[in-house]
Write an enzyme that holds these catalytic residues in place. Structure first.
Site, PDB file in Angstrom:
ATOM      1  N   LYS A   1     -73.135  32.260 -39.429  1.00 59.11           N
ATOM      2  CA  LYS A   1     -72.042  32.977 -40.079  1.00 59.11           C
ATOM      3  C   LYS A   1     -70.978  32.036 -40.638  1.00 59.11           C
ATOM      4  CE  LYS A   1     -69.445  37.008 -40.158  1.00 59.11           C
ATOM      5  NZ  LYS A   1     -70.048  37.487 -41.394  1.00 59.11           N
TER       6      LYS A   1
ATOM      7  N   ARG B   1     -72.542  31.677 -34.925  1.00 62.85           N
ATOM      8  CA  ARG B   1     -72.345  30.358 -35.525  1.00 62.85           C
ATOM      9  C   ARG B   1     -73.646  29.580 -35.684  1.00 62.85           C
ATOM     10  NH1 ARG B   1     -66.857  28.933 -35.202  1.00 62.85           N
ATOM     11  NH2 ARG B   1     -67.384  26.777 -35.577  1.00 62.85           N
TER      12      ARG B   1
ATOM     13  N   TRP C   1     -76.931  25.310 -35.003  1.00 61.80           N
ATOM     14  CA  TRP C   1     -77.451  25.553 -36.343  1.00 61.80           C
ATOM     15  C   TRP C   1     -77.842  24.178 -36.862  1.00 61.80           C
ATOM     16  CZ3 TRP C   1     -76.246  24.356 -41.533  1.00 61.80           C
ATOM     17  CH2 TRP C   1     -76.935  25.125 -42.481  1.00 61.80           C
TER      18      TRP C   1
ATOM     19  N   GLU D   1     -73.821  40.710 -55.206  1.00 59.22           N
ATOM     20  CA  GLU D   1     -73.620  40.886 -53.766  1.00 59.22           C
ATOM     21  C   GLU D   1     -74.786  41.685 -53.158  1.00 59.22           C
ATOM     22  OE1 GLU D   1     -72.182  39.818 -51.367  1.00 59.22           O
ATOM     23  OE2 GLU D   1     -71.938  41.357 -49.856  1.00 59.22           O
TER      24      GLU D   1
ATOM     25  N   ASN E   1     -70.096  20.060 -32.491  1.00 58.90           N
ATOM     26  CA  ASN E   1     -70.151  20.873 -33.706  1.00 58.90           C
ATOM     27  C   ASN E   1     -69.564  20.031 -34.834  1.00 58.90           C
ATOM     28  OD1 ASN E   1     -70.110  22.958 -35.630  1.00 58.90           O
ATOM     29  ND2 ASN E   1     -68.038  23.556 -35.025  1.00 58.90           N
ATOM     30  N   GLY E   2     -70.309  19.912 -35.924  1.00 57.55           N
ATOM     31  CA  GLY E   2     -69.828  19.122 -37.058  1.00 57.55           C
ATOM     32  C   GLY E   2     -70.922  18.164 -37.488  1.00 57.55           C
TER      33      GLY E   2
ATOM     34  N   HIS F   1     -82.596  38.840 -72.117  1.00 59.42           N
ATOM     35  CA  HIS F   1     -82.654  37.417 -72.463  1.00 59.42           C
ATOM     36  C   HIS F   1     -83.584  36.634 -71.532  1.00 59.42           C
ATOM     37  CE1 HIS F   1     -79.563  37.981 -75.435  1.00 59.42           C
ATOM     38  NE2 HIS F   1     -78.851  38.652 -74.539  1.00 59.42           N
TER      39      HIS F   1
ATOM     40  N   GLU G   1     -80.706  38.034 -47.676  1.00 53.93           N
ATOM     41  CA  GLU G   1     -80.413  37.355 -46.412  1.00 53.93           C
ATOM     42  C   GLU G   1     -80.876  38.131 -45.203  1.00 53.93           C
ATOM     43  OE1 GLU G   1     -76.241  36.604 -45.568  1.00 53.93           O
ATOM     44  OE2 GLU G   1     -75.641  38.428 -46.598  1.00 53.93           O
TER      45      GLU G   1
ATOM     46  N   CYS H   1     -72.102  24.861 -35.348  1.00 59.84           N
ATOM     47  CA  CYS H   1     -72.653  25.269 -34.065  1.00 59.84           C
ATOM     48  C   CYS H   1     -71.520  25.873 -33.257  1.00 59.84           C
ATOM     49  CB  CYS H   1     -73.222  24.059 -33.348  1.00 59.84           C
ATOM     50  SG  CYS H   1     -74.352  23.122 -34.390  1.00 59.84           S
TER      51      CYS H   1
ATOM     52  N   LYS I   1     -77.165  40.404 -50.165  1.00 63.00           N
ATOM     53  CA  LYS I   1     -77.292  41.162 -48.908  1.00 63.00           C
ATOM     54  C   LYS I   1     -78.763  41.393 -48.599  1.00 63.00           C
ATOM     55  CE  LYS I   1     -74.344  40.915 -47.577  1.00 63.00           C
ATOM     56  NZ  LYS I   1     -73.027  40.363 -47.556  1.00 63.00           N
TER      57      LYS I   1
HETATM   58  C1  F6R Z   1     -73.147  36.626 -46.828  1.00 63.52           C
HETATM   59  C2  F6R Z   1     -72.113  35.850 -46.193  1.00 63.52           C
HETATM   60  C3  F6R Z   1     -71.826  34.498 -46.718  1.00 63.52           C
HETATM   61  C4  F6R Z   1     -70.325  34.189 -46.623  1.00 63.52           C
HETATM   62  C5  F6R Z   1     -70.053  32.726 -47.014  1.00 63.52           C
HETATM   63  C6  F6R Z   1     -68.572  32.403 -47.004  1.00 63.52           C
HETATM   64  O1  F6R Z   1     -73.278  37.894 -46.270  1.00 63.52           O
HETATM   65  O2  F6R Z   1     -71.524  36.272 -45.232  1.00 63.52           O
HETATM   66  O3  F6R Z   1     -72.288  34.323 -48.011  1.00 63.52           O
HETATM   67  O4  F6R Z   1     -69.626  35.060 -47.446  1.00 63.52           O
HETATM   68  O5  F6R Z   1     -70.716  31.880 -46.130  1.00 63.52           O
HETATM   69  O6  F6R Z   1     -68.028  32.598 -45.745  1.00 63.52           O
HETATM   70  P1  F6R Z   1     -66.479  32.752 -45.532  1.00 63.52           P
HETATM   71  O7  F6R Z   1     -66.046  33.990 -46.191  1.00 63.52           O
HETATM   72  O8  F6R Z   1     -66.321  32.804 -44.037  1.00 63.52           O
HETATM   73  O9  F6R Z   1     -65.832  31.540 -46.123  1.00 63.52           O
END
Ligand code: F6R
Length: 603
Positions: free
Chosen positions: A598, A27, A74, A475, A98-99, A498, A482, A2, A479
């Protein structure tokens, strides 16, 4: 996971609290709330969903107050609803957290009146515990000492008291900083949350606590007052605003030629054409590399593995942090573990780093956020210079991570005499061309928008590629999932037969990552197998590869021809823009997709 803000001011701080929260929205955004002190009473407002909703409520029912705390959530314990929204308050204190308080159920049992707990959160107990301590006549040092003994887990806390005009900040495990202003001082989860107010920041260390009022900030560890370095953050207001773009993600995609250029500049001497990275560990006789990360950062590792093998002849293991941390770590002679994280706060990556250090392994972290928890713990750090990444979907952090890993692998190849000066200089010349290769893609954004307009109604999408293209396929699928909520999977192209090929019909777009390289023909054959089963084929290739693919593909996007090892960095942009435009056509919340945050500071 958070975001928290606290302000002690000599003016009404309500709108500043909201501004700080907006910067921390990356966050988490399940609910938001704030509390201020009005005539020695705590007044609270909370709202479900994004910070805009809280702002609307405050416009309708304004509150004032020169001191206050705020939170964007969050959800971990308890669903997103108003009851679970922070701040949690009693008649004496309000807290934001937060935590995760792991022993919150046990704490509940020791409270003088557990029936007062209303929410399902792990956080509310903290407000009641502090109230009990106040009722028992304790003051700050004892309250903090008792909390640090009693609470298990990770917590960054900001506490507002009715009896003083001071805020209390406590940190263990989750990040927390204090910011120095004039006539006002601040608490914030990170430099981004504090950026609207001040550039002067001190990061608290684990078990630090601080008393913050509008004139002073005093930091303590145990009973002792301590000095923590005041750093001047380089994060500007401008860098955390959209600057004319509709979405942060779009802005960040467009920043890539620049940040790739900045990252290159920091690692390369363009005159001498040599790599300059300040690392003692990279000079040692490295025999094995383990690459550990989560999500997109872990996909960067999967791609980088090929470079370590190719350029440095070093075997590279890739593991996602949430698995690595619980595995039996078998230390190999000459092993180095590299952790990759944009935020530098990802809980599983941080815990993996702790494990690796416990086992005496040498550690290097590649992080984007200076002074983050991971960077502080690691033996050495190499920073990507992507700048603040606000959009939840990682874009510019990913490509700068790739570039950094590529440069490290070349440096290791050189240290091990697999690469000579000539080859190094040749590669550097090619690397310096990267910003222009990326700009070329941005100029053709409309083509990707057109492709997106033709497939955004799909229910499922497959991404396939081989070698480094496989990492990018993974990736691409992430993308798309999400930000557009379309189900997508990335596969090694050779694996389709397979099992997954059973999914193919005319409604499933298959996106082939197929630039010309030694795996082009093989990937081509796999796409032909898809075509034979009625699949719709979209290719991301280069000008040379395009010619052969015309018959096979329904849609093609081509990049400029570039060296094989640059392809994942260059192809990342069409992959990102495709997902972005599909999400825009679907009308989803691109920067703050549902259920996500994030910075993932929980397990
Ligand atoms: C996807 C994304 C996440 C981060 C993951 C790791 O677009 O952003 O999958 O890559 O949560 O985050 P970091 O790099 O901050 O450790």
């Amino acid at each position: 996971m958070c975001g928290i803000v606290g302000i002690a001011s000599n003016n009404n701080c309500t709108y500043a609290l909201i501004e700080g929260l907006k910067k921390l929205a990356y966050r988490g955004y399940d609910s938001a709330g704030l509390a201020t002190l009005v005539n020695k009473e705590i007044v609270k407002r909370v709202a479900l969903g994004k910070i805009g909703n809280l702002e609307a409520i405050i416009k309708e029912k304004p509150i004032e107050g020169n001191i206050g705390i705020a939170h964007t959530r969050w959800a971990t314990h308890g669903s997103p609803n108003e009851l679970n929204a922070h701040p949690h308050a009693t008649n004496k204190v309000a807290i934001v957290h937060n935590g995760i308080i792991e022993n919150y159920k046990e704490i509940k049992n020791i409270l003088s009146n557990k029936s007062l707990i209303k929410s399902e959160t792990d956080s509310e107990v903290v407000a009641h515990l502090i109230t009990d301590y106040l009722d028992q006549g304790h003051d700050y040092p004892e309250i903090v000492e008792k909390l640090l003994t009693e609470l298990k887990g990770a917590f960054a806390l900001a506490v507002l008291f009715t009896k003083t005009n001071k805020l209390l900040a406590i940190k263990r495990g989750s990040p927390l900083a204090v910011g120095y202003g004039e006539q006002n001082n601040f608490i914030g989860s990170d430099a981004i949350g504090l950026a609207p107010f001040t550039k002067k920041i001190s990061y608290l260390e684990d078990d630090d606590w601080a008393i913050v009022d509008n004139k002073n900030i005093f930091i303590y560890h145990g009973k002792n007052k301590v000095d923590r370095e005041i750093s001047i953050t380089s994060i500007s207001r401008q860098s955390i605003e959209k600057g004319g773009y509709k979405h942060f993600m779009h802005k960040e995609i467009y920043e890539q030629p620049t940040v790739i250029g900045e990252t290159l500049k920091s690692f390369i001497d363009p005159e001498k054409k040599i790599i300059k990275i300040n690392s003692e560990i990279l000079k040692t006789d490295i025999k094995k590399i383990s690459l550990i990360a989560c999500g997109t950062s872990a996909f960067a590792c999967r791609i980088a593995r090929f470079w370590f093998e190719e350029f440095a002849n070093i075997g590279a293991n890739v593991d996602i942090a949430s698995e690595y941390r619980y595995r039996k770590l078998l230390k190999t002679e000459g092993e180095v573990v590299i952790f990759i994280s944009q935020s530098g706060e990802t809980r599983d990556t941080l815990a993996s780093l702790e494990e690796a250090k416990k086992h005496g392994l040498k550690t290097i972290s590649i992080v984007n956020v200076l002074d983050s928890s991971i960077s502080r713990l690691s033996d050495e750090n190499i920073f990507t210079l992507a700048g603040p990444e606000i959009g939840v979907a990682s874009t510019k952090a990913f490509t700068t991570q790739l570039l950094t890993l590529l440069i490290i692998s070349i440096l290791l190849g050189k240290n091990k005499n697999f690469i000579n000066d000539n080859f190094e200089s040749k590669i550097i010349t090619q690397l310096l061309d990267l910003p222009s290769l990326l700009n070329d893609i941005l100029e053709k954004e409309n083509e990707l928008r057109d492709i997106a307009s033709k497939i955004y109604n799909a229910k499922d999408v497959l991404y396939i590629g081989r070698g480094m293209g496989h990492g990018l396929a993974l990736e691409g699928a992430l993308k798309l999932k999400e930000i557009s909520y379309i189900h997508a999977e990335g596969y090694a192209a050779g694996e389709l037969k397979h099992g997954p090929i059973a999914l193919i019909d005319e409604s499933v777009p298959v996106i082939g990552i197929i630039p010309t390289n030694n795996l082009y023909e093989k990937t081509y054959s796999n796409l032909a197998e898809v075509k034979a089963r009625g699949g719709k084929i979209i290719c991301i290739t280069d000008k040379e590869g395009k010619k052969n693919l015309e018959d096979l593909s329904d849609l093609i996007f081509s990049i400029k021809k570039c060296n094989d090892y640059l392809q994942p960095i260059v192809c990342a942009l069409p992959v990102q823009l495709l997902a972005y435009h599909i999400a825009c056509f679907k009308g989803t919340d691109v920067d703050q997709p549902r259920n996500l945050a994030k910075s993932v500071t929980v397990e």
